[in-house]
Scaffold this active site. Structure first.
Site, short mmCIF file in Angstrom:
data_model
loop_
_atom_site.label_atom_id
_atom_site.label_comp_id
_atom_site.label_asym_id
_atom_site.label_seq_id
_atom_site.Cartn_x
_atom_site.Cartn_y
_atom_site.Cartn_z
N LYS A 82 0.83 -1.21 0.00
CA LYS A 82 0.00 0.00 0.00
C LYS A 82 0.86 1.26 0.00
O LYS A 82 1.85 1.34 0.71
CB LYS A 82 -0.92 0.00 1.23
CG LYS A 82 -1.92 1.13 1.26
CD LYS A 82 -3.19 0.69 1.94
CE LYS A 82 -4.24 1.76 1.91
NZ LYS A 82 -4.66 2.16 0.59
N ALA A 118 10.16 1.87 -1.36
CA ALA A 118 10.15 2.74 -2.55
C ALA A 118 11.31 3.73 -2.51
O ALA A 118 11.97 3.98 -3.54
CB ALA A 118 8.82 3.46 -2.67
N GLY A 174 6.54 0.70 5.76
CA GLY A 174 7.40 -0.27 5.07
C GLY A 174 7.46 -0.04 3.57
O GLY A 174 8.52 -0.18 2.95
N CYS A 175 6.33 0.34 3.00
CA CYS A 175 6.30 0.58 1.55
C CYS A 175 7.05 1.85 1.19
O CYS A 175 7.71 1.91 0.15
CB CYS A 175 4.85 0.64 1.07
SG CYS A 175 3.98 -0.93 1.31
N THR A 176 6.97 2.84 2.05
CA THR A 176 7.72 4.07 1.82
C THR A 176 9.22 3.79 1.90
O THR A 176 10.00 4.25 1.05
CB THR A 176 7.30 5.16 2.82
OG1 THR A 176 5.90 5.43 2.63
CG2 THR A 176 8.09 6.44 2.61
#
Length: 151
Positions: free
Chosen positions: A39, A49, A44-46
């Site tokens: 998401k 990325a 964690g995704c930030t």
């Protein structure tokens, strides 16, 4: 069933955060680092990325393009890419058709998994890394796999 190293990758054909169509069969002989993440704008995704962002030039110098994929919509991807200065496309996989084609598993049956695929110039998966908790490790795994392909 999850795809593994040695399997032929399915065609990737989705629109990105800017509405531009992206097709893996139009990469002009480049490898592809395709990372599926749960998401936009989650911690964690930030981290994942931004790790890919920080190594983007290095990964390109190894002959690869980097594409992120999640089920978020185009507007969410635009905000995420803009907020974090992401230089690579974020593909819109609403309905999770591409995620299903690659067999990316859900965690505990609920959370979309975090899996990175390194796909060579011929469309063959050469490395798969599945780790939900350490987003930044995906960049390290992708770089190492690309370095092995360059040998």
């Amino acid at each position: 069933m999850a795809l593994a190293a040695g399997d032929r990758a399915p065609l990737v054909a989705l629109s990105d955060q800017n509405g531009e169509g992206r097709r893996s069969d139009q990469l002009a002989g480049k490898a592809l680092v395709l990372f599926f993440y749960p998401k936009d704008d989650t911690p964690g995704c930030t981290a994942e990325a931004c790790a890919f962002r920080d190594s983007y030039a290095d990964l390109q110098s190894l002959g690869a393009e980097v594409w992120g994929v999640s089920g978020d919509d185009q507007a969410s991807h635009q905000r995420f890419a803009s907020r974090h200065d992401l230089p690579f496309p974020l593909l819109v996989d609403q309905g999770n058709a591409l995620r299903k084609a690659f067999g990316v598993p859900n965690v505990l049956g609920l959370l979309p998994g975090r899996v990175t695929y390194v796909i060579d110039r011929e469309g063959v998966i050469r490395h798969v890394f599945n780790n939900l908790l350490d987003g930044a490790a995906h960049r390290n795994e992708a770089r190492a796999a690309l370095q092995r392909l360059a040998l």
